[in-house]
Scaffold this active site. Structure first.
Site, mmCIF file in Angstrom:
data_model
loop_
_atom_site.group_PDB
_atom_site.id
_atom_site.type_symbol
_atom_site.label_atom_id
_atom_site.label_comp_id
_atom_site.label_asym_id
_atom_site.label_seq_id
_atom_site.Cartn_x
_atom_site.Cartn_y
_atom_site.Cartn_z
ATOM 1 N N VAL A 50 -0.608 1.330 3.876
ATOM 2 C CA VAL A 50 0.196 0.983 4.943
ATOM 3 C C VAL A 50 -0.650 1.110 6.258
ATOM 4 C CG1 VAL A 50 2.228 1.672 6.511
ATOM 5 C CG2 VAL A 50 2.485 1.875 4.142
ATOM 6 N N GLY A 62 0.032 9.341 -0.969
ATOM 7 C CA GLY A 62 0.291 9.028 0.565
ATOM 8 C C GLY A 62 0.925 7.763 0.848
ATOM 9 N N ASP A 63 0.246 6.974 1.511
ATOM 10 C CA ASP A 63 0.868 5.763 1.773
ATOM 11 C C ASP A 63 0.142 4.619 0.991
ATOM 12 O OD1 ASP A 63 -1.793 5.910 2.817
ATOM 13 O OD2 ASP A 63 -1.292 4.785 4.584
ATOM 14 N N GLU A 64 -0.325 4.829 -0.174
ATOM 15 C CA GLU A 64 -1.147 3.661 -0.913
ATOM 16 C C GLU A 64 0.127 3.445 -2.235
ATOM 17 O OE1 GLU A 64 -5.534 5.448 -0.516
ATOM 18 O OE2 GLU A 64 -4.089 6.196 -2.041
#
Lengths: 312, 208
Positions: free
Chosen positions: A189, A230-232
């Site tokens: 993201v 996380g954002d992955e």
């Protein structure tokens, strides 16, 4: 009548009644006295139907007749004759009827066999089975919860890293066996830290949930969408016919819902995607992830929103 | 009609009368409409070929068999077995005691119910055999066991004392439920011959 056999019958732990052909009571043992509260001295020579009126049914009469005339032995089960045999509320009794001859006169032997313990035990077993069934059901539900906790990301509901590795290894072996392509997408993201810093972590969480839903929505049932950390996110696409992922990438980037509303603010979501393929970019999952991660960084370094890069 | 057929028809008729009486008694006991019929009677010579019980039971039902057996001795020696598929007996027990149990494990209480039913039906059959042989037969209450199909056939074949079987097909209709079973009576050759001789006497009377 000879006294000795009667004394023996008094010691037997089942109810014994001896009747003559007129169905008059000749003998009533101590066990019968215990279970009925009726004493032999009060009922000797009385008709059995006066003392145990529940026995006075059409079929019982027929049965008694058969026993006297044909010498048949008859059996009445406690389960089918709750009213007939169960002369006392606390007892479940089977009844056996047979005949014998003494001094040329026919006598009937009625044996009441107590099966109350069987009933108690069977009911206990039934309760136990029911209890086991409940425990088993609860355990299965708990197992399901535990499995979900172990394999699915609690925030977004998509597969976690553990499930991703387990499934991707299987797809990779399958691709190796059948000489097929396997595609791996690494999705990050854009400016996620800024979203967190500007709108707070709750907004950040909502963005992650939205991305997970969107990725699940645009992929096929057999594809795996996982949160890598996380954002992955990762997407594994098995059974690819060519190295062309344009249609899925277009479905991701052009999705109209690629935004969230948070406290009146519209937050647009931009994604960077790196793509690697088996066999060209690696022959194991870790290498494929590394290649796609590297490609993602190249995509992210490009200007503008929603970039994608294929690993070399 | 040839003689042999007529003989079996007479046997069938006799057994139908006696099971009819058993049905009315059972019907009164459990307060449900019960029909018992013997649609066919056969004899089987164990010396000639292997006895395959499966040939006599409904094909569509597999699994265990519930067998009530009585042995009679003294004047006439033999053994009578009332055989029903265990799965169907569960339905029957449920109807008898108004329960809805699907468990295929039978409790002592279930066995007692089968013992009572077996007692009534086998009394009617064995009593009839005794009547037509003009013999008073002495026998015990039934012993109820659950067998696998092959083990029951083997059990019948291993009983070397008996060489012939009298096989009665029996249909049990209780309310809307139909249960097909079979009664296998092990007899010695002389007992079977004696029984047939008496049937022949009845047949002769028909022509008088």
């Amino acid at each position: 009548m000879n006294k000795i056999p009667y004394e023996i019958l008094n010691e037997i732990s089942e109810g014994i009644i001896v009747l003559n052909e007129k169905l008059e009571i000749c003998f009533w043992n101590s066990y019968m006295e215990n279970i009925t509260g009726i004493y032999k001295k009060d009922i000797t020579h009385q008709n059995i139907y006066n003392i145990l009126p529940n026995l006075n049914t059409n079929y019982f009469n027929k049965t008694i007749n058969d026993v006297i005339t044909d010498g048949h032995k008859m059996f009445f089960s406690a389960a089918m004759h709750k009213d007939l045999v169960n002369i006392s509320k606390n007892y479940n009794l089977n009844l056996k009827i047979s005949s014998f001859e003494v001094n040329q006169s026919k006598l009937l032997l009625l044996e009441f066999i107590d099966v109350t313990n069987q009933y108690i035990q069977i009911n206990r077993l039934k309760d136990y089975v029911q209890e086991l069934y409940q425990v088993n059901k609860e355990l299965k539900e708990k197992e399901k919860v535990i499995r979900n906790l172990a394999y699915y990301d609690q925030l977004t509901g998509v597969a976690n890293r553990a499930l991703f590795y387990e499934l991707s290894e299987k797809f990779l072996s399958n691709a190796k066996r059948s000489n097929c392509l396997l595609c791996l997408m690494f999705i990050d993201v854009d400016k996620f830290k800024k979203i967190n810093d500007t709108y707070g972590h709750e907004a950040g969480d909502n963005v992650l949930i939205k991305v997970a839903n969107l990725l699940t929505e645009v992929t096929r049932d057999e594809d795996i969408v996982a949160r890598y950390g996380g954002d992955e996110f990762l997407i594994l696409l098995p059974y690819m016919k060519s190295k062309n992922c344009e249609s899925i990438i277009s479905r991701i980037f052009n999705n109209k819902n690629k935004k969230i509303n948070y406290n009146g603010n519209e937050i647009n979501i931009s994604l960077s995607i790196g793509i690697s393929f088996y066999p060209n970019d690696g022959d194991n999952i870790d290498t494929l992830i590394k290649s796609a991660d590297h490609a993602m960084y190249i995509a992210k370094s490009r200007q503008g929103e929603d970039n994608c890069f294929y690993s070399a | 009609m040839n003689n042999e057929n007529l003989r079996y028809d007479i046997l069938k008729e006799l057994f139908n009368i006696s099971v009819g009486k058993a049905a009315s008694l059972l019907s009164e006991i459990i307060n449900r409409r019960i029909l018992l019929t013997v649609p066919n009677v056969e004899t089987f010579n164990l010396n000639n070929k292997e006895f395959l019980l499966d040939n006599y039971l409904p094909k569509e039902i597999d699994g265990a068999l519930m067998v009530s057996s009585i042995s009679f001795h003294e004047n006439l020696k033999g053994k009578a077995n009332l055989i029903f598929p265990a799965q169907k007996m569960r339905t029957f027990i449920n109807l008898c005691v108004n329960e809805d149990n699907s468990e295929m494990n039978f409790t002592d209480i279930d066995f007692d119910i089968i013992k009572e039913i077996g007692n009534i039906i086998l009394n009617s059959i064995v009593g009839e055999i005794g009547n037509y042989l003009d013999l008073s037969l002495d026998y015990t209450l039934p012993e109820v066991k659950v067998y696998s199909r092959p083990s029951f056939s083997k059990n019948i074949e291993e009983d070397n004392e008996y060489t012939h079987l009298l096989i009665l097909f029996i249909t049990f209709v209780i309310d809307e439920t139909e249960i097909e079973g079979v009664i296998v009576v092990n007899l010695t050759l002389s007992s079977l011959n004696e029984l047939m001789k008496n049937i022949d006497r009845i047949e002769k009377k028909l022509y008088e």
